[in-house]
Design a protein around this motif. Sequence first.
Motif, PDB file in Angstrom:
ATOM      1  N   THR A  70       0.982  -1.140  -0.139  1.00  0.00           N
ATOM      2  CA  THR A  70       0.042   0.032  -0.096  1.00  0.00           C
ATOM      3  C   THR A  70       0.870   1.248  -0.081  1.00  0.00           C
ATOM      4  O   THR A  70       0.635   2.207  -0.668  1.00  0.00           O
ATOM      5  N   ALA A  71       1.892   1.205   0.928  1.00  0.00           N
ATOM      6  CA  ALA A  71       2.684   2.201   0.931  1.00  0.00           C
ATOM      7  C   ALA A  71       3.598   2.571  -0.307  1.00  0.00           C
ATOM      8  O   ALA A  71       3.776   3.856  -0.994  1.00  0.00           O
ATOM      9  N   THR A  72       3.902   1.508  -1.052  1.00  0.00           N
ATOM     10  CA  THR A  72       4.748   1.675  -2.171  1.00  0.00           C
ATOM     11  C   THR A  72       3.819   2.269  -3.388  1.00  0.00           C
ATOM     12  O   THR A  72       4.211   3.208  -4.155  1.00  0.00           O
ATOM     13  N   GLN A  73       2.689   1.847  -3.495  1.00  0.00           N
ATOM     14  CA  GLN A  73       1.627   2.158  -4.482  1.00  0.00           C
ATOM     15  C   GLN A  73       1.219   3.674  -4.282  1.00  0.00           C
ATOM     16  O   GLN A  73       1.354   4.399  -5.216  1.00  0.00           O
ATOM     17  N   SER A  74       1.077   3.953  -2.850  1.00  0.00           N
ATOM     18  CA  SER A  74       0.857   5.639  -2.650  1.00  0.00           C
ATOM     19  C   SER A  74       2.001   6.295  -3.017  1.00  0.00           C
ATOM     20  O   SER A  74       1.739   7.463  -3.681  1.00  0.00           O
ATOM     21  N   LEU A  75       3.235   6.122  -2.702  1.00  0.00           N
ATOM     22  CA  LEU A  75       4.374   6.866  -2.855  1.00  0.00           C
ATOM     23  C   LEU A  75       4.677   6.836  -4.704  1.00  0.00           C
ATOM     24  O   LEU A  75       4.920   7.927  -5.141  1.00  0.00           O
ATOM     25  N   ASP A  76       4.418   6.041  -5.355  1.00  0.00           N
ATOM     26  CA  ASP A  76       4.416   5.677  -6.734  1.00  0.00           C
ATOM     27  C   ASP A  76       3.386   6.636  -7.212  1.00  0.00           C
ATOM     28  O   ASP A  76       3.756   7.384  -8.405  1.00  0.00           O
ATOM     29  N   PHE A  77       2.115   6.641  -6.570  1.00  0.00           N
ATOM     30  CA  PHE A  77       1.296   7.592  -7.448  1.00  0.00           C
ATOM     31  C   PHE A  77       1.682   9.144  -6.948  1.00  0.00           C
ATOM     32  O   PHE A  77       1.398   9.736  -7.926  1.00  0.00           O
ATOM     33  N   ASN A  78       2.177   9.486  -5.948  1.00  0.00           N
ATOM     34  CA  ASN A  78       2.768  10.695  -5.664  1.00  0.00           C
ATOM     35  C   ASN A  78       3.689  11.260  -6.524  1.00  0.00           C
ATOM     36  O   ASN A  78       3.635  12.279  -7.111  1.00  0.00           O
ATOM     37  N   ALA A  79       4.723  10.200  -6.800  1.00  0.00           N
ATOM     38  CA  ALA A  79       5.646  10.401  -7.765  1.00  0.00           C
ATOM     39  C   ALA A  79       5.455  10.766  -8.992  1.00  0.00           C
ATOM     40  O   ALA A  79       5.890  11.568  -9.746  1.00  0.00           O
ATOM     41  N   SER A  80       4.504  10.138  -9.599  1.00  0.00           N
ATOM     42  CA  SER A  80       3.948  10.119 -10.844  1.00  0.00           C
ATOM     43  C   SER A  80       3.239  11.726 -11.010  1.00  0.00           C
ATOM     44  O   SER A  80       3.393  12.272 -12.035  1.00  0.00           O
ATOM     45  N   ALA A  81       2.398  12.038  -9.943  1.00  0.00           N
ATOM     46  CA  ALA A  81       1.773  13.287 -10.161  1.00  0.00           C
ATOM     47  C   ALA A  81       2.755  14.280 -10.157  1.00  0.00           C
ATOM     48  O   ALA A  81       2.328  15.254 -10.782  1.00  0.00           O
ATOM     49  N   LEU A  82       3.766  14.131  -9.417  1.00  0.00           N
ATOM     50  CA  LEU A  82       4.751  15.221  -9.095  1.00  0.00           C
ATOM     51  C   LEU A  82       5.600  15.247 -10.397  1.00  0.00           C
ATOM     52  O   LEU A  82       6.185  16.246 -10.915  1.00  0.00           O
ATOM     53  N   GLN A  83       5.868  14.201 -11.046  1.00  0.00           N
ATOM     54  CA  GLN A  83       6.743  14.137 -12.490  1.00  0.00           C
ATOM     55  C   GLN A  83       5.778  14.875 -13.379  1.00  0.00           C
ATOM     56  O   GLN A  83       6.334  15.678 -14.178  1.00  0.00           O
ATOM     57  N   ASN A  84       4.507  14.865 -13.408  1.00  0.00           N
ATOM     58  CA  ASN A  84       3.786  15.552 -14.343  1.00  0.00           C
ATOM     59  C   ASN A  84       3.749  17.024 -14.226  1.00  0.00           C
ATOM     60  O   ASN A  84       3.944  17.857 -14.963  1.00  0.00           O
ATOM     61  N   ALA A 129      -4.931  15.849  -6.509  1.00  0.00           N
ATOM     62  CA  ALA A 129      -5.098  14.469  -6.854  1.00  0.00           C
ATOM     63  C   ALA A 129      -5.564  13.698  -5.996  1.00  0.00           C
ATOM     64  O   ALA A 129      -5.222  13.735  -4.489  1.00  0.00           O
ATOM     65  N   LYS A 130      -6.519  12.514  -6.037  1.00  0.00           N
ATOM     66  CA  LYS A 130      -7.033  11.550  -5.099  1.00  0.00           C
ATOM     67  C   LYS A 130      -6.539  10.328  -5.663  1.00  0.00           C
ATOM     68  O   LYS A 130      -6.558   9.766  -6.782  1.00  0.00           O
ATOM     69  N   ARG A 131      -6.271   9.478  -4.390  1.00  0.00           N
ATOM     70  CA  ARG A 131      -6.043   8.014  -4.696  1.00  0.00           C
ATOM     71  C   ARG A 131      -7.153   6.997  -3.850  1.00  0.00           C
ATOM     72  O   ARG A 131      -7.045   7.431  -2.417  1.00  0.00           O
ATOM     73  N   TYR A 135      -7.223  12.281  -0.809  1.00  0.00           N
ATOM     74  CA  TYR A 135      -6.497  13.566  -1.183  1.00  0.00           C
ATOM     75  C   TYR A 135      -4.912  13.191  -0.849  1.00  0.00           C
ATOM     76  O   TYR A 135      -4.703  13.007   0.396  1.00  0.00           O
ATOM     77  N   THR A 136      -4.124  12.955  -1.674  1.00  0.00           N
ATOM     78  CA  THR A 136      -2.726  12.485  -1.664  1.00  0.00           C
ATOM     79  C   THR A 136      -1.485  13.592  -0.559  1.00  0.00           C
ATOM     80  O   THR A 136      -0.783  13.163  -0.070  1.00  0.00           O
ATOM     81  N   PHE A 137      -2.109  14.744  -1.064  1.00  0.00           N
ATOM     82  CA  PHE A 137      -1.063  15.720  -0.757  1.00  0.00           C
ATOM     83  C   PHE A 137      -1.644  16.724   0.346  1.00  0.00           C
ATOM     84  O   PHE A 137      -1.270  17.890   0.651  1.00  0.00           O
ATOM     85  N   ALA A 138      -2.777  16.242   1.148  1.00  0.00           N
ATOM     86  CA  ALA A 138      -3.496  16.902   2.226  1.00  0.00           C
ATOM     87  C   ALA A 138      -2.940  16.652   3.463  1.00  0.00           C
ATOM     88  O   ALA A 138      -3.537  16.981   4.566  1.00  0.00           O
ATOM     89  N   GLY A 139      -1.817  15.923   3.690  1.00  0.00           N
ATOM     90  CA  GLY A 139      -1.154  15.560   4.798  1.00  0.00           C
ATOM     91  C   GLY A 139      -2.104  14.162   5.606  1.00  0.00           C
ATOM     92  O   GLY A 139      -2.677  13.459   4.794  1.00  0.00           O
ATOM     93  N   VAL A 231      10.033  14.138  -5.952  1.00  0.00           N
ATOM     94  CA  VAL A 231      10.074  12.990  -6.725  1.00  0.00           C
ATOM     95  C   VAL A 231      11.156  11.895  -6.478  1.00  0.00           C
ATOM     96  O   VAL A 231      10.823  10.828  -6.185  1.00  0.00           O
ATOM     97  N   ALA A 232      12.414  12.446  -6.175  1.00  0.00           N
ATOM     98  CA  ALA A 232      13.342  11.632  -5.779  1.00  0.00           C
ATOM     99  C   ALA A 232      13.161  11.007  -4.378  1.00  0.00           C
ATOM    100  O   ALA A 232      13.427   9.989  -4.297  1.00  0.00           O
ATOM    101  N   LYS A 233      12.513  11.858  -3.426  1.00  0.00           N
ATOM    102  CA  LYS A 233      12.111  11.523  -2.047  1.00  0.00           C
ATOM    103  C   LYS A 233      11.240  10.347  -2.173  1.00  0.00           C
ATOM    104  O   LYS A 233      11.382   9.201  -1.132  1.00  0.00           O
ATOM    105  N   ALA A 234      10.361  10.380  -2.733  1.00  0.00           N
ATOM    106  CA  ALA A 234       9.197   9.453  -2.981  1.00  0.00           C
ATOM    107  C   ALA A 234       9.834   8.288  -3.655  1.00  0.00           C
ATOM    108  O   ALA A 234       9.771   7.030  -3.113  1.00  0.00           O
ATOM    109  N   GLY A 235      10.569   8.234  -4.609  1.00  0.00           N
ATOM    110  CA  GLY A 235      11.412   7.005  -5.246  1.00  0.00           C
ATOM    111  C   GLY A 235      12.318   6.251  -4.282  1.00  0.00           C
ATOM    112  O   GLY A 235      12.539   5.007  -4.165  1.00  0.00           O
ATOM    113  N   GLY A 236      12.843   6.894  -3.597  1.00  0.00           N
ATOM    114  CA  GLY A 236      14.043   6.564  -2.206  1.00  0.00           C
ATOM    115  C   GLY A 236      13.246   5.702  -1.513  1.00  0.00           C
ATOM    116  O   GLY A 236      13.632   4.734  -1.222  1.00  0.00           O
ATOM    117  N   ILE A 237      11.935   6.422  -0.931  1.00  0.00           N
ATOM    118  CA  ILE A 237      11.266   5.661   0.216  1.00  0.00           C
ATOM    119  C   ILE A 237      10.758   4.286  -0.579  1.00  0.00           C
ATOM    120  O   ILE A 237      10.902   3.275   0.098  1.00  0.00           O
TER     121      ILE A 237
END
Length: 300
Positions: A70-84, A129-131, A135-139, A231-237
């Motif tokens: 779940t954590a990996t999927q969430s981080l990958d989603f964040n990274a994708s949105a931020l890459q965009n 963005a929502k997953r 909302y993924t960036f709302a804390g 993006v790098a932070k999300a990818g590293g985690i």
Amino acid sequence: MSTRVNLETFISTTLANVQKSTSNMSKLQEQISTGKKVNRASDDPAAARKILSLRSEDLRLDQYASNIQTATQSLDFNASALQNTSDILQRITELTMQGVSSTTDQNSRTIIANEIDTLLENIVQSGNAKRLGRYTFAGTETTTVPFDESRNSQGRISSVAYKGNRETIEYNVGPGTNSVVNLTGQEVFMDSDLFGTIIKIRDNLLGGTPTAARDELGNLDTAAQTILNSVAKAGGISSTLQLTGNRIADTKLSLQEVLASAESADIAELVLKLTEQQSIFEASLSSGSYIFKTSILNYI
């Protein structure tokens, strides 16, 4: 009297032996049919405790693995949105450079500003963005729209307010180990004044003040670098979590081997024991039938 007592004792003993053999055969047949050494705690309390402990640990490993996924999927989603968002900022930088050029006329600057305005709308959408309905960036305020834009009389975004918080969400991914699974909108978008910078560039280009727009290029670069760092932070985690997940998978495999050894029955051995118990059972019945055939005349 002595003979009567001895006969009663023999009968009781014979019945007890038959019942014991029947019980043993029933237990062996159950073990053979289930393939398990222990089917209830009373079969072997010590082994049952060990098996329960192993199963409990297996469930904990399953939970860790689920949390990691779940954590990996969430981080990958964040990274994708931020890459965009990063790609959009690159385009805004290119447009700004064109807009502040001395060879660009005001009509062209207006067209450029309009495109930047559209790209700004896209960035706000990425921030909201929502997953899975959150909302993924709302804390931790995952049900609150994180970015609330105000608009001017022309319907253009004039400011953006952050409605989320700085709180991180953590998942338990191992014994005593937690991992952050989100990036907050405050750290990613607001601390670098990303929205304010883009709004100033757009407005200065619309207002015919390209020099002021040029002065914002440094701030725009800082904001873009913040996005790339996120993006790098999300990818590293995410990469670290994948390594943790691999270790958990290896541990689970070893644990399941131990559990199988503790829980699984040796069918061949059980069949031999069942044959032995059947022989004992038949012998008990045979001896009982012999004494029951004895005539009372034998005791006169």
